[in-house]
Design an enzyme around this catalytic site. Structure first.
Site, mmCIF file in Angstrom:
data_model
loop_
_atom_site.group_PDB
_atom_site.id
_atom_site.type_symbol
_atom_site.label_atom_id
_atom_site.label_comp_id
_atom_site.label_asym_id
_atom_site.label_seq_id
_atom_site.Cartn_x
_atom_site.Cartn_y
_atom_site.Cartn_z
ATOM 1 N N ARG B 338 -0.549 17.569 -8.884
ATOM 2 C CA ARG B 338 -0.633 16.114 -8.709
ATOM 3 C C ARG B 338 -2.027 15.595 -9.032
ATOM 4 O O ARG B 338 -2.193 14.443 -9.439
ATOM 5 C CB ARG B 338 -0.187 15.677 -7.309
ATOM 6 C CG ARG B 338 0.094 14.172 -7.244
ATOM 7 C CD ARG B 338 0.630 13.717 -5.897
ATOM 8 N NE ARG B 338 2.085 13.639 -5.823
ATOM 9 C CZ ARG B 338 2.804 12.548 -6.092
ATOM 10 N NH1 ARG B 338 2.212 11.435 -6.489
ATOM 11 N NH2 ARG B 338 4.103 12.556 -5.968
ATOM 12 N N GLU B 741 0.548 6.678 0.717
ATOM 13 C CA GLU B 741 -0.608 7.311 0.081
ATOM 14 C C GLU B 741 -1.427 6.415 -0.842
ATOM 15 O O GLU B 741 -2.653 6.540 -0.879
ATOM 16 C CB GLU B 741 -0.128 8.539 -0.716
ATOM 17 C CG GLU B 741 0.420 9.639 0.159
ATOM 18 C CD GLU B 741 1.171 10.684 -0.662
ATOM 19 O OE1 GLU B 741 2.202 10.336 -1.263
ATOM 20 O OE2 GLU B 741 0.717 11.831 -0.719
#
Lengths: 499, 793
Positions: B338, B741
């Protein structure tokens, strides 16, 4: 002197507890949660840093009720004799309605995971009881500096506090008379003695009794606020076979303030000392004292305890050394007074004989020709331990030269220490660029700091020298500058508000 | 195929977003309902696991942790531990009946208890069970473990030097010819940025309470973000089928990713002892043990090589992202992946190659943490932008705009996903306008020109954050909804509540669909006994996935009730409508409870499972190609800071954030996520510093030494706004966007602002190359370098 009592007595909520067999180092937090099943008070760190365990301790001092937020995790139950403890379970009004602080926290979305929330609520409830109700942002920051929240970023909690300070009286105000009555009824002037398998506790009735105990039991451990000793127990798992709790010994709680200076008894907390020291120390130094621990820590921790534990990074000693403080030591009936800097011999070693104890500290009032400054530098502004703390006292002669200098640092050596070479470089000179350069050189020779998790030796040396530059900028021959610290600059930033 | 699944027809959600002014139930979705536990939070009556009444004879567990970073265990003498006051038992790996393994990715590289070797300072070696927690804490110190030290590798540099193995396959994402692209670029530069790790510092530490049941059953209450995984781990360790293990969690005192896999050890050890002893067993870690033992955010060393034009437009980017993964794989693979997914942040890289190095080290096994590697990638992207700005003399904002993803062209990511929803090019100027960026930037420069000791800096940064688990199979969720005869509703789903307000949003979904009030819908603890085979509550996906599953369940029940009502009262099905004032049946309005009672008598089932799986997504980790994300969430932040050149102290003056939460499910909760995420992100990049000593011992293992932001660190002026009229173009729950997030990344604007302040030291000629965390010491070091041209000794 009214004899000996073999049990401690205090209130939690409306219930009076008499404990005759509690371990002297049983923490209030463990006792509340494990023995009493009062689980609203949380353990977040068990070292007095996160505030999740904040409770209120109410005491009758003279005829005045004093409400204090403290960290239950490093407060021994044995220190609570004669106190009223209020926990989060007591905050809701008897009719079941939420306290104004609680309501504001709900309305402003002040809780997310909720784990820190009871501690915040307690700090906010206590903050409402403080003298001069906190209204401005800095006061709220200070009130909440001892409570960590990882979810909200604090914004909604501060919004809640702004609302809560405007709410009217709460049910604790209504209870004040009743609490005062019940605490008054607990007063008996007795010495408390507990002796059981879990250890021994003495609460002396006065300083003379303390002196006798310490001569008879020089290995007994004096505990005032337990903000340091508490960690020996909760983190070091240390046994303290005999605890002597002095936090409430009346003649050790003495504060004297006169034209010569201030005397603080051994049981005077930082929070209490703050006001009187602010009277004799100028603002930047008062700011250093405000940054000692947090409200909860300053409400328990004492000035003399901060000295007696001999920490190399305690924030009090360098300031007090620079200010010329004297330490009052006592063994039995023998008293001596020494310069505070002479008390610190080496890491973990102090000038204190067996059976001798710190009875108080006195700080002289500086003359009009003396300038005192102190700055703390740490990774985080509030509730942190210093990487470096520099304290300076310059006395100027009529011709503008520095007649005498006292420069003391914390975090630069194994003990709080004076910088003798730096002082020599300053004394007898005008406080100009040349003297500054010489002093910056000298301070490199004064200290050989270590590298640890707080800062490197390079950083400590560099900042120590730079604090001399700041001192020069702040109180040199040119006008004092308003913009010498980021916080001062920020205080003026409100004008930038969103349009 | 189930006839009434919303997935049966992709368009069945076309109307999921309500027309403005119609159908919004007070307190329902889109309203700023308070957190479902708020009143309990403020009274201390919300129970966390350590607050639950302890079953009779509950044992308290404390782990014995290794005191070596890498060593062979020569001998273990635990006699003194066993004989200590209050100790009931001491357990080692030999006592584990099943698999001594808790690797969450099946790599088999993470023993629950060490056997012959320890791989980091803080690894659990044994566990003590005692009648009180303090007795166990005292006893654990009496262990005598003899070690033979082995070479320890503590950080990225040492791992590279030693040729340390990777814990996961390195990933490469590329498009075009990056070598040619760099060679032919008009301008080119290269550099390195290092980004520190981060301790989660959830206020509630790791905790689990296990209770033995009949015939090998065990019930574990665990502070876990991933009950299903915890269930599987316990089952493996005990060598049981999953149907004997139930894992439950009502709420956590914070998670932030730190309880996605890191909860498993406590749960398994508690279950082990409970099972062995036939007594309840609780493990609640002391804060120091917690921080010493559990994984954290990965720290990275990122090397970049970038080609660009004189106008600041990027033509090629080559990056290597190396991470300290710790001693085992844990989730490092997808985390580092990621980081690559976000190493473009919001910018188009024409020719690009991104490579990862997930390095094994003898430190805590780094793990999920809010953003899951993404924020580290963004830091690298923003450094590249900054470098180009200084190299070209352009304002960094201009460089950002020049490289922002387009909507019709310049819209393909390094992993070949077309960005269909980019709004960065509009969002950045809009925020700049709202917060008077240009004017304030000039003011900072004017201030700095006359300021010897203080410097101001300002920066504006965007975020584009991909929403979905990159492990495609995780993108599913289940729910279980019961409607009782009195009209009260119980909602259960696979997600966990850690403070983010997921349960509140789920209640809102049911309220809105059925026209009910908060007092009629109750959420219950998440348990593997009600909704099985769930995914971690992570990747910001909680509301997206579980919201749809709840909606599915509610709509199934609703459909049966509509059918019943239409038949019972002889009206058309389209004449039955659920509204706040009751159920409209033809001309009649009846109470919901009346309907449910009648439906019960007519033998209508009022309980349903719901299920959801995210459409459109696919990802091939081996080729680095696909559409890993259903959509992107966007935002922009502007931070202004002031730094002290004498001490390196820093203060955030003002922050403005404009964030895209789609059609927000709950604006108040979403703003709470943004404010909290920002401060956590800013803390990561400023005051939060993890320090290990040469022995590999973490020296910052408590709040006394590890400093998360305190109240006074919040920005003095803090303006947070949700982007208006921005429904998700994809068919998410009521057109909302995930919000857990993405806002964390806004903290990057603080690092950039500090850098801007430092750049003033040489007249904004060179990039300060400020690494993170920008502690006072880091800031002072860079200031010295900027002034003297070389790093201080």
């Amino acid at each position: 002197m009214t004899g000996i009592r073999h049990g401690i007595r205090f209130y939690v909520g409306n219930e009076c507890h008499t404990l005759a067999d509690v371990a002297p180092t049983r923490t209030l937090l463990d006792w509340l949660r494990e023995d009493r099943g009062l689980t609203g008070t949380k353990e977040g760190c068990n070292e007095g840093d996160c505030g999740a365990c904040t409770v209120l301790v109410v005491r009758l001092e003279g005829e005045r009720l004093v409400w204090r937020a403290v960290n239950a995790c490093i407060q021994f139950v044995s220190m609570l004799d004669g106190a009223q403890v209020l926990t989060i379970e007591d905050v809701r009004a008897p009719d079941g309605s939420l306290h104004p602080v609680q309501q504001a926290m709900v309305d402003q979305h002040g809780s997310q995971c909720g784990f820190c929330t009871p501690g915040f609520v307690m700090s906010m409830v206590a903050g409402r009881k403080a003298d001069g109700l906190a209204q401005d942002e800095h006061a709220i920051d200070d009130m909440l500096a001892g409570n960590l929240c990882r979810c909200t970023g604090y914004a909604p909690i501060v919004r809640a506090m702004r609302h809560a300070v405007q709410a009217g009286p709460d049910h604790f105000d209504a209870m004040a008379g009743e609490i005062a009555d019940r605490l008054r009824a607990l007063r008996d002037g007795a010495t408390v003695e507990l002796d059981g398998p879990a250890g021994r506790l003495t609460i002396p009735a006065d300083a003379d009794a303390l002196a006798r105990v310490m001569v008879a039991h020089p290995d007994a451990r004096i505990v005032a606020g337990a903000t340091d000793v508490g960690l020996w127990v909760t983190k070091g798992m240390r046994d303290l076979p005999h605890v002597v709790a002095i936090g409430q010994v009346p003649d050790l709680r003495r504060i004297e303030c006169n034209k010569d200076g201030v005397y603080l008894g051994a049981a005077v907390t930082w929070q209490e000392a703050r006001a009187v020291l602010a009277d004799i120390l100028p603002q930047p130094d008062a700011e250093v004292i405000r940054r000692i621990g947090s409200v909860q820590v300053r409400n328990s921790g004492t000035v003399c305890g901060n000295i007696a534990n001999g920490s190399p990074i305690g924030d009090g000693p360098p300031v007090l050394i620079a200010a010329g403080a004297k330490l009052h030591l006592r063994r039995g009936d023998v008293r001596r007074v020494i310069a505070l800097e002479d008390f610190f011999i080496d890491y973990g070693r102090q000038d204190r004989a067996p059976g001798e104890f710190v009875e108080g500290v006195s700080i002289p009032r500086p003359g009009a020709d003396t300038v005192i400054r102190a700055w703390k530098v740490s990774k985080r502004f509030d509730q942190d331990i210093s990487a470096i703390l520099g304290a300076f006292s310059l006395t100027f002669a009529p011709d503008g030269a520095i007649a005498s200098a006292r420069v003391a640092f914390g975090g630069m050596a194994a003990t709080p220490r004076r910088a003798s070479r730096t002082e020599a470089a300053l004394e007898g000179h005008r406080w100009d660029e040349t003297t500054l350069a010489a002093a910056r050189q000298a301070i490199m020779a004064d200290f050989a700091p270590i590298t640890d998790m707080r800062a490197s030796d390079w950083y400590r040396r560099t900042v120590a020298a730079n604090l001399l530059t700041r001192l020069h900028a702040d109180c040199g021959p040119e006008n004092a500058r308003a913009d010498i610290s980021v916080r001062a600059a920020c205080a003026n930033a409100g004008g930038h508000a969103h349009g | 195929m189930r006839e009434d699944t919303p997935m049966a027809d992709g368009n069945s959600f076309a109307n999921a977003s309500p027309p403005a002014g119609d159908g919004i139930v007070p307190g329902g979705a889109s309203d700023s309902l308070r957190h479902e536990s708020a009143a309990m939070h403020v009274q201390g009556s919300a129970t966390y696991i350590d607050d639950l009444p302890e079953p009779r004879g509950t044992l308290h567990l404390v782990p014995g942790l290794s005191t070596r970073a890498h060593a062979r265990i020569l001998s273990m003498d635990l006699d003194a531990v066993r004989q200590a006051d209050g100790v009931v038992g001491v357990y080692t790996a030999a006592d584990i009946p099943g698999d001594n393994q808790i690797s969450p990715v099946g790599k088999g590289d993470e023993p629950l208890l060490a056997t012959t070797e320890v791989s980091f300072y803080g690894q659990p070696v044994f566990v003590v069970a005692a009648t009180t927690r303090n007795a166990a804490r005292r006893a654990v110190r009496l262990a005598k473990v003899e070690y033979e030290d082995l070479p320890a590798i503590l950080n990225v540099a040492e791992a590279r030097a030693a040729g340390s193995p990777m814990v996961w396959r390195p990933m490469e994402m590329k498009r075009g010819d990056v070598v040619a692209g760099l060679e032919h670029a008009p301008r080119r530069l290269s550099g390195r940025v290092t980004v520190g790790g981060q301790e989660h510092f959830y206020l509630e530490g790791q905790v689990a309470l296990a209770r033995p049941g009949e015939e090998g059953e065990v019930h574990v209450t665990s502070s876990t973000q991933h009950p299903t995984e915890t269930q599987h781990m316990v089952a493996h360790v005990l060598d049981r089928p999953a149907n004997l293990v139930t894992v439950e969690v009502r709420r956590m005192g914070g998670g932030f990713g730190g309880k996605e896999t890191q909860a498993n050890a406590c749960a398994c050890l508690a279950a082990l002892v409970a099972d062995r002893m036939g007594r309840a067993a609780k493990m609640r870690l002391d804060r120091d043990d917690d921080m010493t033992m559990t994984g954290k955010r990965h720290d990275f060393v990122i090397d970049y090589d970038v080609g660009f034009t004189d106008e600041g437009r990027i033509v090629a980017v080559d990056m290597v992202l190396a991470a300290r993964c710790g001693w085992s794989a844990d989730l490092s693979g997808p985390v580092i992946d990621r980081a690559l997914f976000h190493a473009d942040n919001a910018y188009f890289y024409p020719d690009v190659r991104l490579r990862s190095e997930p390095l094994r080290t003898n430190t805590q096994s780094n793990t999920a943490y809010r953003g899951f590697g993404g924020p580290q990638g963004v830091v690298a992207a923003e450094r590249v932008i900054e470098e180009i700005a200084f190299a070209t003399g352009l304002d960094p904002l201009a460089v950002r705009l020049r490289n922002a993803y387009g909507t019709h062209d310049r819209n393909v990511t390094p992993y070949n996903m077309v960005v269909e929803d980019s709004i960065t090019a509009e969002l950045l100027p809009e925020l700049a306008r709202r917060c008077h960026y240009e004017k304030r930037r000039e003011a900072c420069r004017a201030f700095n020109a006359g300021s010897p000791y203080l410097r101001r800096g300002i920066a504006i940064t965007p975020v584009k954050f991909g929403i979905s688990f990159t492990a495609t199979h995780y993108n599913q969720a289940g729910a279980l909804v019961h409607v009782y005869t009195d009209g009260s509703v119980q909602v259960n789903h696979g997600g966990t509540e850690m403070g983010q307000g997921l349960h509140t949003k789920m209640v809102q979904v049911a309220m809105r669909e059925l026209g009910l009030g908060t007092d009629q819908v109750r959420i219950t603890a998440t348990t593997t006994g009600k909704v099985p085979n769930t995914s971690a509550t992570a990747a910001s996906s909680g509301a997206d996935l579980n919201g749809m599953a709840v909606l599915d369940a509610v709509r199934r029940i609703k459909r049966r009730l509509v059918e019943f009502a239409a038949a019972h009262w002889n009206v058309g099905e389209d004449e039955v409508r659920f509204a706040p004032d009751g159920v409209h049946v033809g001309q009649k309005v009846i109470a919901f409870s009346h309907l449910t009672r009648q439906a019960y008598f007519a033998r209508v089932s009022m309980s349903a499972n719901g299920f959801y799986k995210t459409p459109k997504i696919s990802w091939n980790g081996d080729t680095g190609q696909g559409r890993p994300f259903y959509y992107f969430a966007y935002g922009a932040a502007c931070s202004e800071v002031v730094i002290d050149l004498l001490t390196g102290e820093m203060k955030i003056d003002r922050v403005d954030i404009l964030h895209d939460a789609g059609q927000s499910l709950n604006p108040a909760l979403d703003i709470g996520q943004i404010e909290g995420g920002f401060v956590q992100g800013a803390g990561w990049l400023t005051c939060e510093e993890l320090v290990w000593d040469r022995a590999g011992r973490l020296r910052t293992h408590a709040p006394s030494t590890y400093k998360i932001p305190a109240c006074s660190d919040r920005p003095r002026v803090f303006n947070v706004e949700l982007l208006e009229n921005a429904p998700n173009r994809e068919h998410t729950i009521f057109r909302s966007k995930a919000v857990g997030e993405p806002p964390f990344v806004h903290g990057v604007s603080v690092l950039q602002a500090v850098s801007d302040a430092l750049a003033s030291l040489d007249g904004y000629r060179t990039c300060p190359r400020l690494d993170a965390p920008a502690t006072p010491e880091m800031i002072l070091r860079v200031a010295e370098r900027m002034r003297h041209g070389s790093p201080p000794a």
